[in-house]
Design a protein around this motif. Structure first.
Motif, mmCIF file in Angstrom:
data_model
loop_
_atom_site.group_PDB
_atom_site.id
_atom_site.type_symbol
_atom_site.label_atom_id
_atom_site.label_comp_id
_atom_site.label_asym_id
_atom_site.label_seq_id
_atom_site.Cartn_x
_atom_site.Cartn_y
_atom_site.Cartn_z
ATOM 1 N N SER A 163 -22.491 105.014 -56.945
ATOM 2 C CA SER A 163 -23.132 103.809 -56.425
ATOM 3 C C SER A 163 -22.290 103.177 -55.314
ATOM 4 O O SER A 163 -22.822 102.727 -54.295
ATOM 5 C CB SER A 163 -23.335 102.810 -57.566
ATOM 6 O OG SER A 163 -23.954 101.645 -57.095
ATOM 7 N N ALA A 164 -20.971 103.178 -55.505
ATOM 8 C CA ALA A 164 -20.072 102.654 -54.467
ATOM 9 C C ALA A 164 -20.204 103.489 -53.193
ATOM 10 O O ALA A 164 -20.261 102.958 -52.085
ATOM 11 C CB ALA A 164 -18.629 102.677 -54.972
ATOM 12 N N ARG A 165 -20.273 104.812 -53.377
ATOM 13 C CA ARG A 165 -20.424 105.705 -52.220
ATOM 14 C C ARG A 165 -21.754 105.449 -51.510
ATOM 15 O O ARG A 165 -21.801 105.375 -50.280
ATOM 16 C CB ARG A 165 -20.345 107.168 -52.680
ATOM 17 C CG ARG A 165 -20.331 108.173 -51.523
ATOM 18 C CD ARG A 165 -20.423 109.584 -52.038
ATOM 19 N NE ARG A 165 -21.702 109.816 -52.710
ATOM 20 C CZ ARG A 165 -21.936 110.824 -53.543
ATOM 21 N NH1 ARG A 165 -20.992 111.684 -53.841
ATOM 22 N NH2 ARG A 165 -23.130 110.965 -54.094
ATOM 23 N N ASP A 166 -22.821 105.294 -52.278
ATOM 24 C CA ASP A 166 -24.143 105.030 -51.688
ATOM 25 C C ASP A 166 -24.142 103.723 -50.889
ATOM 26 O O ASP A 166 -24.739 103.642 -49.815
ATOM 27 C CB ASP A 166 -25.224 104.962 -52.780
ATOM 28 C CG ASP A 166 -25.524 106.327 -53.393
ATOM 29 O OD1 ASP A 166 -25.054 107.339 -52.823
ATOM 30 O OD2 ASP A 166 -26.215 106.374 -54.427
ATOM 31 N N ILE A 168 -21.504 102.222 -49.482
ATOM 32 C CA ILE A 168 -20.687 102.403 -48.272
ATOM 33 C C ILE A 168 -21.467 103.201 -47.227
ATOM 34 O O ILE A 168 -21.493 102.840 -46.045
ATOM 35 C CB ILE A 168 -19.352 103.104 -48.619
ATOM 36 C CG1 ILE A 168 -18.471 102.157 -49.429
ATOM 37 C CG2 ILE A 168 -18.630 103.568 -47.354
ATOM 38 C CD1 ILE A 168 -17.317 102.836 -50.140
ATOM 39 N N ASN A 169 -22.128 104.273 -47.670
ATOM 40 C CA ASN A 169 -22.913 105.093 -46.732
ATOM 41 C C ASN A 169 -24.041 104.295 -46.099
ATOM 42 O O ASN A 169 -24.311 104.414 -44.906
ATOM 43 C CB ASN A 169 -23.480 106.336 -47.440
ATOM 44 C CG ASN A 169 -22.408 107.372 -47.697
ATOM 45 O OD1 ASN A 169 -21.349 107.344 -47.072
ATOM 46 N ND2 ASN A 169 -22.660 108.284 -48.618
ATOM 47 N N TYR A 175 -26.344 100.291 -40.956
ATOM 48 C CA TYR A 175 -26.017 98.958 -40.431
ATOM 49 C C TYR A 175 -24.700 99.020 -39.652
ATOM 50 O O TYR A 175 -23.782 98.243 -39.909
ATOM 51 C CB TYR A 175 -25.932 97.938 -41.577
ATOM 52 C CG TYR A 175 -27.256 97.714 -42.269
ATOM 53 C CD1 TYR A 175 -28.200 96.836 -41.738
ATOM 54 C CD2 TYR A 175 -27.592 98.401 -43.432
ATOM 55 C CE1 TYR A 175 -29.434 96.642 -42.351
ATOM 56 C CE2 TYR A 175 -28.825 98.221 -44.049
ATOM 57 C CZ TYR A 175 -29.741 97.339 -43.505
ATOM 58 O OH TYR A 175 -30.963 97.154 -44.117
ATOM 59 N N PRO A 176 -24.601 99.955 -38.688
ATOM 60 C CA PRO A 176 -23.333 100.106 -37.973
ATOM 61 C C PRO A 176 -22.962 98.842 -37.191
ATOM 62 O O PRO A 176 -23.828 98.188 -36.630
ATOM 63 C CB PRO A 176 -23.600 101.283 -37.021
ATOM 64 C CG PRO A 176 -25.084 101.271 -36.810
ATOM 65 C CD PRO A 176 -25.660 100.823 -38.129
ATOM 66 N N GLU A 177 -21.694 98.549 -37.196
ATOM 67 C CA GLU A 177 -21.145 97.394 -36.456
ATOM 68 C C GLU A 177 -21.751 96.056 -36.891
ATOM 69 O O GLU A 177 -21.693 95.083 -36.157
ATOM 70 C CB GLU A 177 -21.322 97.585 -34.937
ATOM 71 C CG GLU A 177 -20.600 98.804 -34.384
ATOM 72 C CD GLU A 177 -19.098 98.780 -34.666
ATOM 73 O OE1 GLU A 177 -18.460 97.752 -34.414
ATOM 74 O OE2 GLU A 177 -18.571 99.801 -35.153
ATOM 75 N N MET A 202 -15.097 106.039 -46.730
ATOM 76 C CA MET A 202 -15.197 105.158 -45.560
ATOM 77 C C MET A 202 -14.749 105.866 -44.290
ATOM 78 O O MET A 202 -13.746 106.590 -44.308
ATOM 79 C CB MET A 202 -14.317 103.919 -45.752
ATOM 80 C CG MET A 202 -14.759 103.035 -46.868
ATOM 81 S SD MET A 202 -13.723 101.563 -46.936
ATOM 82 C CE MET A 202 -14.522 100.703 -48.292
ATOM 83 N N ASP A 203 -15.482 105.607 -43.206
ATOM 84 C CA ASP A 203 -14.979 106.087 -41.928
ATOM 85 C C ASP A 203 -13.859 105.142 -41.474
ATOM 86 O O ASP A 203 -13.667 104.058 -42.033
ATOM 87 C CB ASP A 203 -16.091 106.229 -40.883
ATOM 88 C CG ASP A 203 -16.796 104.921 -40.556
ATOM 89 O OD1 ASP A 203 -16.134 103.856 -40.583
ATOM 90 O OD2 ASP A 203 -18.006 104.951 -40.260
#
Length: 295
Positions: A163-166, A168-169, A175-177, A202-203
């Motif tokens: 769920s945390a990964r989802d 973050i993705n 929703y970039p930036e 995370m990137d």
């Protein structure tokens, strides 16, 4: 001195022209758009996708197309408060009544107040509030700030790794930036084990925006206060404001915002009346006119 100013001014102009050129290139690459996709793809939007992919038009195009596909099926702009209100009963995520020093919308997250078990509904609730945070941005601002309070957090109340990964993705890819900064306030020692795994999803850009704040670490406290006025910051985050989440009041606010959102996305020509957003008796039962879900 003048020539140095002149050079930097010239470079800024060049950068600006190059960016405009990249935006036009990306717009041409994605081709004709209509309906909500057209409304979504403003120049500012394209700029955010280019920024997220270091101004590589091909990578930005792929990223943007994935988002348009996701938005056409998930339909985040159609989620209405009454559909997710039960998730908000404890105030585990809500939009703050104050902004940061830059005028950004603030989301307060309190994972220790988790009250439901459906991961899909929890994510839907978060998407609703991200969309709501964006809806309430001032014209000069396009980013939000997150304040995360770990009071009451334990490994048993933490979300599963998937769920945390989802989450973050979702934030990174669709929703970039949009996230300027996220302050994690006083997480317990046990959170470190969770963080060691989660941070790999995370990137680099997102990772740089996550800041840990500990009351006894002056440098971290000062960093947070450079973003927030102490008078606005809740006591839970070391500030002076006493904030209590009132679900009834927040629901009324969200119902008003649902009307604003319907108007923004052009739903107002097909209005229908639905219940106002909460099944409990603590919210007045009069209907609110909102848009139907599109098929």
């Amino acid at each position: 001195m003048f020539s140095r100013w002149s050079n930097s001014h010239h470079n800024k102009e060049n950068d600006s022209l190059q960016q405009e050129s990249k935006i036009k290139e990306l717009r041409a690459a994605i081709g004709p758009l209509s309906g909500r996709s057209l409304k979504y793809c403003t120049d500012a939007c394209l700029r955010r996708y280019l920024e997220a992919r270091n101004w590589n038009a091909d990578k930005s195009k792929k990223m943007l197309e994935e988002t348009l596909k996701w938005r056409s099926t998930y339909k985040p702009e159609e989620i209405r408060w009454h559909e997710v209100a039960v998730e908000g009963e404890t105030g585990k995520v809500y939009r703050a009544s104050f902004h940061d020093r830059h005028g950004r919308t603030v989301l307060i997250l309190r994972p220790g107040k988790q009250n439901t078990t459906s991961l899909d509904n929890q994510l839907r609730h978060l998407v609703y509030l991200i969309e709501n945070a964006i809806l309430n941005l001032p014209e000069t601002q396009e980013q939000m700030a997150w304040l995360i309070d770990f009071t009451g957090w334990t490994l048993s109340t933490s979300v599963p790794i998937k769920s945390a990964r989802d989450t973050i993705n979702l934030l990174q890819n669709h929703y970039p930036e949009r996230l300027a900064i996220a302050f994690l306030y006083n997480p317990p020692r046990i959170f470190e084990a969770f963080w060691k795994i989660v941070k790999y999803f995370m990137d680099a850009k997102t990772f740089q925006k996550v800041k840990f704040v500990y009351p006894k670490n002056t440098e971290s406290v000062e960093l947070m206060r450079s973003y927030f006025d102490e008078e606005n910051l809740p006591t839970e985050f070391g500030g002076k404001a006493v904030l209590e989440y009132n679900h009834e009041e927040f629901s009324k606010q969200m119902n008003q915002d649902d009307i604003k959102s319907a108007n923004l996305w052009g739903f107002d020509d097909k209005l229908q009346c639905i219940g106002n957003g909460h099944s409990g008796s603590d919210v007045a039962p009069e209907p609110v006119c909102l848009a139907p879900s599109a098929s």
